[in-house]
Design a protein around this motif. Structure first.
Motif, short mmCIF file in Angstrom:
data_model
loop_
_atom_site.label_atom_id
_atom_site.label_comp_id
_atom_site.label_asym_id
_atom_site.label_seq_id
_atom_site.Cartn_x
_atom_site.Cartn_y
_atom_site.Cartn_z
N LYS A 124 5.51 44.72 161.94
CA LYS A 124 4.74 45.54 161.13
C LYS A 124 4.17 46.67 162.41
CE LYS A 124 0.94 43.54 164.11
NZ LYS A 124 -0.23 42.65 164.42
N ASP A 125 5.09 46.98 163.43
CA ASP A 125 4.78 48.70 164.60
C ASP A 125 6.55 49.52 163.73
OD1 ASP A 125 2.37 47.43 165.28
OD2 ASP A 125 3.38 46.83 166.84
N SER A 126 7.00 48.61 163.49
CA SER A 126 8.08 49.49 162.75
C SER A 126 8.12 50.56 161.57
CB SER A 126 9.35 48.73 162.26
OG SER A 126 9.20 47.81 163.01
N GLN A 127 8.88 51.19 161.20
CA GLN A 127 8.78 52.68 160.19
C GLN A 127 9.59 51.30 159.03
OE1 GLN A 127 9.67 56.59 160.91
NE2 GLN A 127 7.75 56.64 162.34
N ASP B 157 4.06 40.09 159.55
CA ASP B 157 4.03 40.05 161.25
C ASP B 157 4.76 40.96 163.09
OD1 ASP B 157 1.18 39.49 160.12
OD2 ASP B 157 1.11 37.97 161.45
#
Length: 162
Positions: free
Chosen positions: A25-28, A22
């Motif tokens: 989750k917005d990472s590469q 969580d």
């Protein structure tokens, strides 16, 4: 050796992994990061963990499995408490490292790439360990053993069984 992860006994570990997933989750590159974290938490990547990652990240299980089995830093089998690596690089091989590896396999009663039934040792063949002048070389965990003679293997292994 078929290992099945006890899901009930690992609830805290799955929760820790979910919290980590969580948080990134917005990472590469989240799959690689998640697999590294999962292996840190569980010690390896059993199919139950791969299924959990697949479901939580909405990534096909085949893709998770493909990445977990492609990269050598990931393991889908449990590793022993002590990891033994025998160098099969040119210098070590010429000086008899295959005999060292064969003696270890016989002494531990396992094949190369396997873990003993008591999960104490994992035996692997490696490439150059950077100690060519000490050939043949093996490592147990972080300890380097140079100029290894196969007849000394039982005594070396005995130190780690204590």
């Amino acid at each position: 050796m078929q290992n099945v992860l006890d899901l009930t006994a690992k609830k805290a570990e799955f929760k820790q992994l979910k919290t980590y997933m969580d948080s990134i989750k917005d990472s590469q590159g989240v799959l690689m990061q998640t697999l590294h974290k999962a292996q840190d938490i569980f010690g390896y990547l059993p199919i139950e963990v791969q299924k959990f990652i697949s479901k939580e990240m909405d990534i096909p299980l085949a893709e998770v499995y493909g990445v977990a089995t492609f990269y050598t830093q990931f393991s889908i089998e449990p590793k022993g408490k002590h990891k033994i690596g025998v160098c099969l690089g040119t210098a070590c091989y010429v000086k008899g490292s295959q005999l060292v590896l064969d003696k270890l396999a016989k002494e531990l009663n396992i094949k190369v790439g396997s873990t003993t039934e008591d999960n104490l040792f994992t035996l692997e063949a490696t490439r150059c360990l950077g100690c060519c002048g000490l050939a043949p070389v093996m490592m147990i965990d972080d300890e380097v053993y140079g100029k290894v003679d196969p007849k000394n293997i039982p005594d070396i292994i005995a130190k780690y069984k204590e």
